[in-house]
Design a protein around this motif. Structure first.
Motif, PDB file in Angstrom:
ATOM      1  N   TYR A  47       0.871  -1.191   0.024  1.00  0.00           N
ATOM      2  CA  TYR A  47       0.057  -0.048  -0.120  1.00  0.00           C
ATOM      3  C   TYR A  47       0.877   1.138   0.061  1.00  0.00           C
ATOM      4  O   TYR A  47       1.807   1.569   0.875  1.00  0.00           O
ATOM      5  N   GLN A  48       0.649   2.237  -0.799  1.00  0.00           N
ATOM      6  CA  GLN A  48       1.266   3.436  -0.911  1.00  0.00           C
ATOM      7  C   GLN A  48       0.356   4.647  -0.737  1.00  0.00           C
ATOM      8  O   GLN A  48      -1.022   4.577  -0.956  1.00  0.00           O
ATOM      9  N   LEU A  49       0.910   5.776  -0.500  1.00  0.00           N
ATOM     10  CA  LEU A  49       0.060   6.982  -0.451  1.00  0.00           C
ATOM     11  C   LEU A  49      -0.314   7.612  -1.913  1.00  0.00           C
ATOM     12  O   LEU A  49      -1.354   8.003  -1.994  1.00  0.00           O
ATOM     13  N   THR A  50       0.639   7.243  -2.851  1.00  0.00           N
ATOM     14  CA  THR A  50       0.189   7.840  -4.153  1.00  0.00           C
ATOM     15  C   THR A  50       0.428   6.636  -5.140  1.00  0.00           C
ATOM     16  O   THR A  50       1.264   5.567  -4.707  1.00  0.00           O
ATOM     17  N   GLY A  51       0.223   6.875  -6.670  1.00  0.00           N
ATOM     18  CA  GLY A  51       0.914   5.801  -7.340  1.00  0.00           C
ATOM     19  C   GLY A  51      -0.154   4.679  -7.501  1.00  0.00           C
ATOM     20  O   GLY A  51      -1.092   4.703  -6.711  1.00  0.00           O
ATOM     21  N   PRO A  52      -0.004   3.785  -8.499  1.00  0.00           N
ATOM     22  CA  PRO A  52      -0.767   2.810  -8.746  1.00  0.00           C
ATOM     23  C   PRO A  52      -1.218   1.909  -7.259  1.00  0.00           C
ATOM     24  O   PRO A  52      -2.260   1.474  -7.188  1.00  0.00           O
ATOM     25  N   ALA A  54      -1.638   2.585  -4.788  1.00  0.00           N
ATOM     26  CA  ALA A  54      -2.611   3.351  -3.636  1.00  0.00           C
ATOM     27  C   ALA A  54      -3.995   2.991  -4.120  1.00  0.00           C
ATOM     28  O   ALA A  54      -4.843   2.719  -3.159  1.00  0.00           O
ATOM     29  N   ALA A  55      -4.244   2.983  -5.339  1.00  0.00           N
ATOM     30  CA  ALA A  55      -5.536   2.373  -5.816  1.00  0.00           C
ATOM     31  C   ALA A  55      -5.867   0.900  -5.720  1.00  0.00           C
ATOM     32  O   ALA A  55      -7.062   0.423  -5.324  1.00  0.00           O
ATOM     33  N   PRO A  57      -3.839  -1.967  -4.097  1.00  0.00           N
ATOM     34  CA  PRO A  57      -2.552  -2.511  -3.393  1.00  0.00           C
ATOM     35  C   PRO A  57      -2.607  -4.240  -3.461  1.00  0.00           C
ATOM     36  O   PRO A  57      -3.829  -4.649  -3.558  1.00  0.00           O
ATOM     37  N   LEU A 265       3.349   3.481   2.668  1.00  0.00           N
ATOM     38  CA  LEU A 265       2.357   2.992   3.913  1.00  0.00           C
ATOM     39  C   LEU A 265       2.591   1.684   4.294  1.00  0.00           C
ATOM     40  O   LEU A 265       2.779   1.524   5.663  1.00  0.00           O
TER      41      LEU A 265
END
Lengths: 294, 463
Positions: A47-52, A54-55, A57, A265
């Motif tokens: 899981y990330q804050l932005t980028g693919p 984020a949509a 995970p 994240l």
């Protein structure tokens, strides 16, 4: 009849008993259990804050933990955290807090109250205010410390980041140890101290052989609490932001930077779990020591 | 035991459902309501960062727009969410806003964040948010040059309306040049020219001759005002032929340049490691204590600007000079150029979570009308998004006229790819290593490794 009382000593009945604990359980569940499980779950995703990611995970299993254990930044920050806890809490706050409590025992109450007041002030001021004050003290642009030492151009926070942080945290956190030891010392029977004095014991001997056995439990409790607080303390971020070049990046700061500045994240959650695990180990060691005493 | 497993599985399933967000909403929703509340979010604050932009929104945009809506029988309330934070912090905040379904209806972003925000689904193409026919019907697009429109696009789709663009130059302090016996009309032709000049400035006591942004504390400023212009000066851009520059010859030249600046005492390495180093570099320049500083025209407009800047210089117009950034040597720059620059710019996007997409688009058009863009300048000059406004205002400001005429034709934009921030972070770390005393070779090698880890072996060139 007796059996029923054993099962229901408060005489409330199951339904009402559940009713009474439900609000507390709900709060604990909402603010403690859920976030903990949530962190655990995020920790095994990318899981990330932005980028693919984020949509959408995806679960990566234990990869994050493996990466963290292999990450030189994590090792660096583990070492710095240990240094920070040892230097500022276990040694610094403990020793200074006890020394102050010991020395203030027999001074005039007015003086004692004044000193305690100042020490407490450092503790109760909000973090950002304190950070701002220390910024002014340690600034390389005519900061107070530089002026006092005749080195006004020294950038203390850049040249001696960890030392600055440790001194800062001792200053900030000593109040708790002072309070705890003050009340602990009150519990030492005066007759024991008197006997020690008559036997010709010096100050250090008295502390070691008479006072310490009485307050051993307090020392352990105090050390446990301040160690855990210090390991989780985020104030270093306000002073150095982990810099220069990761030289003061203690674990909470590393986790924050990975989570929010780099947007990782999942990875940061895995690291906070490792921090939690480390805290648990430390707590267990202390508890064992305490139990051995009992 | 089995029950525990079931509980654990259902908890995991519940949690899994929470990651990511459901997307897609009706552009027509609330299109006809009479009570509308819209919020503008920007990294601008009255009396602080980007004060001019903040004042403009408070004193011009909000009253005018409210009035205009009232004439149509719509009761509009426009709020302005002000921020005065560092760019990276603002980005974090906005990303969290979007992620949690909140945030302003119109949000000002740095154009380079668009790719990652779009891929995360935080922002969505304008066509989806407000409807294609609405978007295409706006006559303002014709005034925005294609290169500038590109700032608001990702994967060929429009996500927002750009807020203008900028260019990077070498700013220098003419008073210090005069004191060091250097000509105040300066245009270096190569890196050596710059370093030689800096070496002469070193004779002045208490003056940092040349500050080239470096290190991680400054975030993107290091990449944009340091590594990328230097890299362009070696003939490459950071992303070429589908690959990121790893430890290539160009990158090693750049790191060697950093070493010369910071090892030879031309720049102040401590400044680059401080938590608030960039603000400090502004203050030092304004106090006549930095000789040469690579910065964007933002520095001229909003930092040393005599009336509203954050580090005002009353004598800016006479004391501050500017020069094109030279390539390593003449002709060595990207595209065979003698001089290079980098550009970026802000973008306004509409939050896909907005309750009033139609009205937000109306406010967006209002914000980008010629009248509004002109009033935003408040008599100052800036390379705005609109050609008609630029033609009128840039003539009055020699520095920005210079940017429009001399810099924009030779400039490059950053690749709007979602991986870019990771590459940028690795580049910042490489410069930090050099400033902290590691050799360019070593720094380049660890940069290469970090890059491979971040974007994958196949996407990295060199090494």
């Amino acid at each position: 009849m007796r059996a029923a009382e054993d099962r229901d000593p408060a005489g409330l009945g199951t339904a009402r008993a559940i009713g009474f604990v439900a609000p507390a359980l709900l709060l604990v569940g909402l603010f403690l259990v859920f976030p903990a499980l949530w962190t655990l779950y995020i920790g095994i995703t990318d899981y990330q804050l932005t980028g693919p990611a984020a949509a959408e995970p995806s679960v990566v299993g234990l990869d994050n933990f493996a990466t963290a254990l292999d990450d030189p930044l994590f090792a660096n920050s583990l070492w710095l955290t240990a240094l920070f806890v040892l230097g500022s809490a276990v040694v610094g706050q403990n020793v200074l807090g006890f020394a102050l409590a010991w020395l203030l025992r027999r001074v005039r109450p007015a003086l004692r109250r004044t000193v305690e007041g100042f020490v407490l002030l450092a503790w109760i001021l909000p973090g950002p205010v304190v950070a701002y004050l220390w910024f002014a003290v340690l600034s390389r642009d005519g900061g107070t410390l530089g002026l006092l030492l005749g080195r006004p151009e020294t950038a203390w926070l850049v040249e001696y980041p960890m030392v600055s942080l440790i001194v800062f945290n001792i200053w900030r956190g000593t109040a708790f140890s002072l309070l705890l030891y003050t009340s602990a010392l009150a519990a030492v029977p005066p007759s024991h101290l008197e006997t020690a004095r008559l036997a010709g014991a010096g100050g250090w001997q008295t502390v070691r052989d008479v006072v310490f056995p009485h307050i051993r439990g307090h020392v352990l409790t105090n050390t446990l609490l301040i160690s855990l607080w210090t390991a989780n303390d985020f104030t270093p971020f306000l002073l150095t932001a982990g810099g220069p070049n990761h030289e003061s990046e203690v674990l909470p700061v590393l986790i924050y930077r990975q989570a929010l500045e780099s947007g990782q994240l999942g990875y940061a959650s895995a690291m906070s779990l490792l921090l939690l695990f480390g805290n648990l180990v430390v707590a267990l060691v202390y508890l064992r020591l305490l139990r051995r005493r009992a | 035991m089995r029950r525990t497993t079931i509980v654990l599985l259902s908890v995991a399933g519940l949690l899994a459902g929470c990651l990511g967000q459901p997307r897609g909403a009706d552009p027509e929703r609330n299109a006809d309501v009479k009570d509308v509340t819209l919020t503008i979010t920007a990294n601008a604050v009255a009396g602080g960062k980007n004060a001019r932009g903040a004042d403009w929104i408070i004193n011009w945009v909000i009253p005018r727009f409210t009035e205009e809506q009232k004439a149509k029988g719509v009761n509009a309330t426009v709020r302005f969410e002000q921020n005065g934070a560092g760019d990276e912090d603002f980005k974090t905040k906005v990303a969290l806003d979007f992620k949690t379904g909140g945030g302003g209806d119109i949000v000002e972003l740095d154009g380079i964040w668009l790719g990652e925000f779009a891929q995360a689904g935080h922002v969505r193409p304008l066509d989806d948010v407000v409807g294609k026919s609405e978007v295409d019907a706006w006559d303002g697009w014709r005034q925005i040059p294609d290169a500038v429109q590109g700032l608001g696009e990702f994967d060929g789709r429009r996500y927002g309306v750009p807020m203008g663009t900028d260019g990077r130059v070498l700013f220098y302090n003419k008073k210090l040049f005069a004191r060091a016996g250097l000509p105040t009309d300066w245009q270096p032709r190569s890196w050596d020219d710059v370093l030689d000049t800096a070496a002469k400035l070193k004779a002045l006591p208490g003056v940092v001759p040349l500050q080239l942004n470096a290190g991680t504390a400054m975030g993107e400023a290091t990449t944009m005002q340091g590594v990328l212009p230097a890299l362009a000066g070696t003939g490459t851009t950071v992303h070429e032929n589908g690959k990121w520059q790893g430890a290539t010859a160009g990158l090693e030249d750049v790191l060697a340049l950093y070493q010369r600046v910071y090892r030879d005492g031309l720049g102040d390495p401590v400044l680059q490691q401080e938590a608030k180093g960039r603000d400090r570099s502004f203050a030092l320049f304004a106090e006549n204590r930095i000789g040469i500083l690579l910065e964007s025209d933002y520095f001229w407009r909003s930092v040393v600007e005599p009336r509203t800047g954050v580090a005002r210089m009353a004598d800016r117009d006479t004391a501050v000079g500017w020069a094109l950034i030279p390539a390593r040597e003449p002709g060595a720059g990207v595209g065979g150029q003698d001089f290079v620059s980098m550009s970026g710019g802000g973008v306004r996007v509409i939050n896909p979570n907005t309750q009033y997409p139609r009205q937000a688009w109306e406010l967006m058009r209002f914000l980008n009308s010629a009248e509004a863009v002109k009033s935003a300048l408040a008599g100052a000059a800036q390379v705005t998004q609109r050609t008609d406004v630029n033609d009128e205002v840039l003539a009055g400001d020699p520095m920005l006229g210079f940017v429009a005429e001399r810099v924009l034709p030779i400039t490059r934009y950053r690749p709007g790819l979602a991986d870019y921030p990771k590459v940028s972070a690795a580049l910042q770390q490489a410069t930090a290593d050099v400033v902290a005393g590691r050799s360019p070779d070593e720094a380049a090698r660890s940069y290469h490794d970090a890059l491979v880890k971040a974007v994958g072996e196949d996407a990295v060139a060199g090494g």
